[in-house]
Design a protein around this motif. Structure first.
Motif, mmCIF file in Angstrom:
data_model
loop_
_atom_site.group_PDB
_atom_site.id
_atom_site.type_symbol
_atom_site.label_atom_id
_atom_site.label_comp_id
_atom_site.label_asym_id
_atom_site.label_seq_id
_atom_site.Cartn_x
_atom_site.Cartn_y
_atom_site.Cartn_z
ATOM 1 N N THR A 94 20.920 8.927 2.655
ATOM 2 C CA THR A 94 21.790 7.835 3.349
ATOM 3 C C THR A 94 20.802 6.899 4.196
ATOM 4 N N PRO A 95 19.585 7.326 4.938
ATOM 5 C CA PRO A 95 18.789 6.159 5.601
ATOM 6 C C PRO A 95 18.252 4.973 4.370
ATOM 7 N N ARG A 134 10.469 3.803 7.632
ATOM 8 C CA ARG A 134 11.477 4.770 7.453
ATOM 9 C C ARG A 134 11.573 5.704 6.200
ATOM 10 N N TYR A 135 10.860 5.310 5.103
ATOM 11 C CA TYR A 135 10.671 6.289 4.145
ATOM 12 C C TYR A 135 9.713 7.141 4.658
ATOM 13 N N TRP A 165 11.360 9.813 6.730
ATOM 14 C CA TRP A 165 12.205 10.803 5.747
ATOM 15 C C TRP A 165 11.207 11.720 5.113
ATOM 16 N N ALA A 166 10.060 11.155 4.745
ATOM 17 C CA ALA A 166 9.292 12.132 3.768
ATOM 18 C C ALA A 166 8.619 13.049 4.630
ATOM 19 N N LEU A 167 8.330 12.890 6.107
ATOM 20 C CA LEU A 167 7.735 13.786 6.829
ATOM 21 C C LEU A 167 8.447 14.857 7.226
ATOM 22 N N ASP A 168 9.929 14.593 7.172
ATOM 23 C CA ASP A 168 10.960 15.633 7.601
ATOM 24 C C ASP A 168 11.336 16.519 6.400
ATOM 25 N N VAL A 169 10.997 16.204 5.156
ATOM 26 C CA VAL A 169 11.036 16.890 3.891
ATOM 27 C C VAL A 169 10.047 17.965 3.983
ATOM 28 N N PRO A 207 14.036 12.005 -4.692
ATOM 29 C CA PRO A 207 15.442 11.215 -4.766
ATOM 30 C C PRO A 207 15.496 10.458 -6.091
ATOM 31 N N ASP A 208 16.833 9.930 -6.191
ATOM 32 C CA ASP A 208 17.131 9.474 -7.251
ATOM 33 C C ASP A 208 16.258 8.017 -7.613
ATOM 34 N N VAL A 209 15.794 7.363 -6.730
ATOM 35 C CA VAL A 209 14.898 6.581 -6.744
ATOM 36 C C VAL A 209 13.656 6.855 -5.777
ATOM 37 N N ARG A 210 12.511 7.088 -6.180
ATOM 38 C CA ARG A 210 11.308 7.341 -5.541
ATOM 39 C C ARG A 210 10.178 6.144 -5.277
ATOM 40 N N LEU A 211 9.766 6.275 -4.254
ATOM 41 C CA LEU A 211 8.951 5.190 -3.538
ATOM 42 C C LEU A 211 7.459 5.936 -3.576
#
Length: 461
Positions: free
Chosen positions: A253-254, A264-265, A268-272, A322-326
């Motif tokens: 969602t973010p 923000r990416y 999100w990554a740090l919390d995975v 994710p479906d689209v990865r950065l």
């Protein structure tokens, strides 16, 4: 999944360094390139089967399997990549510089293509790869079929490759989802990697591509079978991803929120949760540990005495799904592997939408006609019905609108690439998906025997 490489050993001092890892991907439009990656299942040719080498069985690492194939391909232009002494991939040099061959967990064979300027170069690269593996594969009695999901063999019949990160994932996956081991061993995908010019350009492309991943999943559906029978789903690969590890996969969602960008990416990554860290050439099992806590200096048993480096963060980025990865480019990850024309069409679809700024602006407005939640829910619906999944106004009309924009973007590039969209236009106009065509064969000429699919799909002929 990537091969191991040399890590950046610089210590992480602040979050700005992590943001910069991603921001370094910004490139001027004239430097934008296309990178296509595709996977395929190996299988034992029936005429060469004997003893334990069963007809259509996935080849083990050894004997007469994946190790032998990699060794046969090794040479001046293909240098071995090793993990604890085992050859687990090849790095291209000379004419193949920028390419690599890697192994998925059950030996699915993957070509990561070089960054190229045109889709014609993508096509040439794909054909050259198939030709390259064909001779050595036939000598070993192997064929290769690009399908989204293993159509015949159960999970416990699939081999495991001696790649150390996979041993860590194999232990951890059942803790975070019911289908993670199936994702590892029984799925194949095709993805295209594309560039961005700025943080804002990345964010726009991320939101648009996430919204449209379910559409490309539907168009590319190519996995209707499991363990020899129809599953009732046209993309069983996409179904598997719905319960693999939802903390690191899907449509977070973010990513849809205004203000989304590199920071923000990173957050999100740090919390995975982490999988591994590499020290002295060995992957250490830290699965489940928090990268954020590690950065904050909180004690976590497997990480005691270790200081996080930029290489650790870069490795961590490769374990996010994710479906689209950065990374330093965007990876479109929502499609089943398929026949060569379909796999090139998938690359064409995204290149046309993203590499012309006017077209990107139009497709951005198009996807905003529906709330983001509609696209997130569509991801579950296309698993079963592909292009017949319920969507306001219909998926086929949506596909036609998007394809027309993609075609316009390709024409603006002036490379004569727009004809690569033809297979997708046919499906948008009402033709059957790859999965539906296989089902037609299964209930017709194959007399409910799925085994002919391997040779029908074989790209090594």
């Amino acid at each position: 999944m990537s091969n191991p490489g040399e890590s950046n050993t610089a210590p992480i001092e602040n979050k700005a360094q992590l943001i910069d890892v991603l921001a370094k991907g910004c490139k001027p439009q004239e430097a934008w390139r296309i990178g296509t990656e595709h996977e395929k299942f190996g299988f034992r040719l029936p005429e060469r089967a004997r003893g334990d080498l069963k007809p259509f069985a996935p080849p083990a690492y050894e004997p007469e399997g994946v190790e032998a194939l990699l060794t046969a391909l090794e040479g001046p232009d293909w240098q071995a990549i090793r993990d604890n002494g085992h050859i687990i991939g090849l790095k291209g040099a000379g004419a193949h510089k920028g390419r690599s061959i890697s192994l998925e967990p059950a030996g699915q064979f993957e070509l990561s293509g070089a960054p190229v300027r045109t889709l014609q170069e993508t096509e040439q690269e794909m054909i050259a790869h198939f030709q390259q593996i064909s001779g050595p594969a036939r000598e070993l009695g192997l064929g290769f079929a690009p399908l989204g999901f293993q159509p015949l063999w159960p999970r416990d019949a699939m081999p495991w490759m001696p790649k150390s990160r996979y041993a860590i994932m194999r232990r951890y996956m059942p803790k975070v989802g019911r289908r993670g081991l199936d994702m590892m061993t029984r799925t194949c995908t095709v993805q295209v990697n594309l560039d961005f010019s700025s943080e804002a350009d990345m964010a726009r492309k991320m939101r648009v591509s996430l919204a449209l991943q379910p559409l490309i999943t539907a168009l590319m559906a190519n996995s209707p079978f499991a363990e020899g029978k129809p599953t009732g789903r046209l993309s069983n690969r996409a179904y598997i991803w719905l319960d693999t590890d939802n903390q690191r996969s899907g449509q977070p969602t973010p990513f849809f929120e205004e203000g989304f960008g590199f920071e923000r990416y990173v957050d999100w990554a740090l919390d995975v949760p982490m999988y591994f860290v590499n020290r002295d050439g060995h992957n250490l099992d830290v699965a489940g540990c928090s990268f954020r806590k590690w950065l904050a200096g909180e004690q976590q048993e497997p990480l005691m005495g270790l200081r996080p480096t930029l290489g650790d963060f870069e490795d961590h980025l490769t374990t996010l799904f994710p479906d689209v990865r950065l990374k330093q480019f965007l990876e479109m990850r929502g499609a089943d592997a398929g026949n060569p024309s379909m796999m090139i069409a998938q690359s064409a679809f995204w290149v046309g939408l993203f590499y012309d700024p006017d077209v990107l602006a139009e497709v951005e407005q198009l996807v905003k006609e529906q709330p983001w939640l509609q696209y997130q829910s569509l991801a579950e619906l296309v698993v079963e019905k592909a292009m017949d999944a319920p969507f306001l106004g219909g998926l086929r009309p949506l596909a036609k609108r998007v394809l027309e924009l993609s075609e316009r973007g390709l024409k603006a590039r002036n490379y004569g690439e727009e004809y690569y969209l033809a297979p997708l236009y046919e499906i948008a106009d009402g033709a059957k998906t790859q999965a539906e065509r296989w089902l037609e064969q299964y209930y017709g000429a194959w007399r409910e025997d799925v085994r002919p699919i391997f040779q029908a799909a074989d790209i090594s002929l």
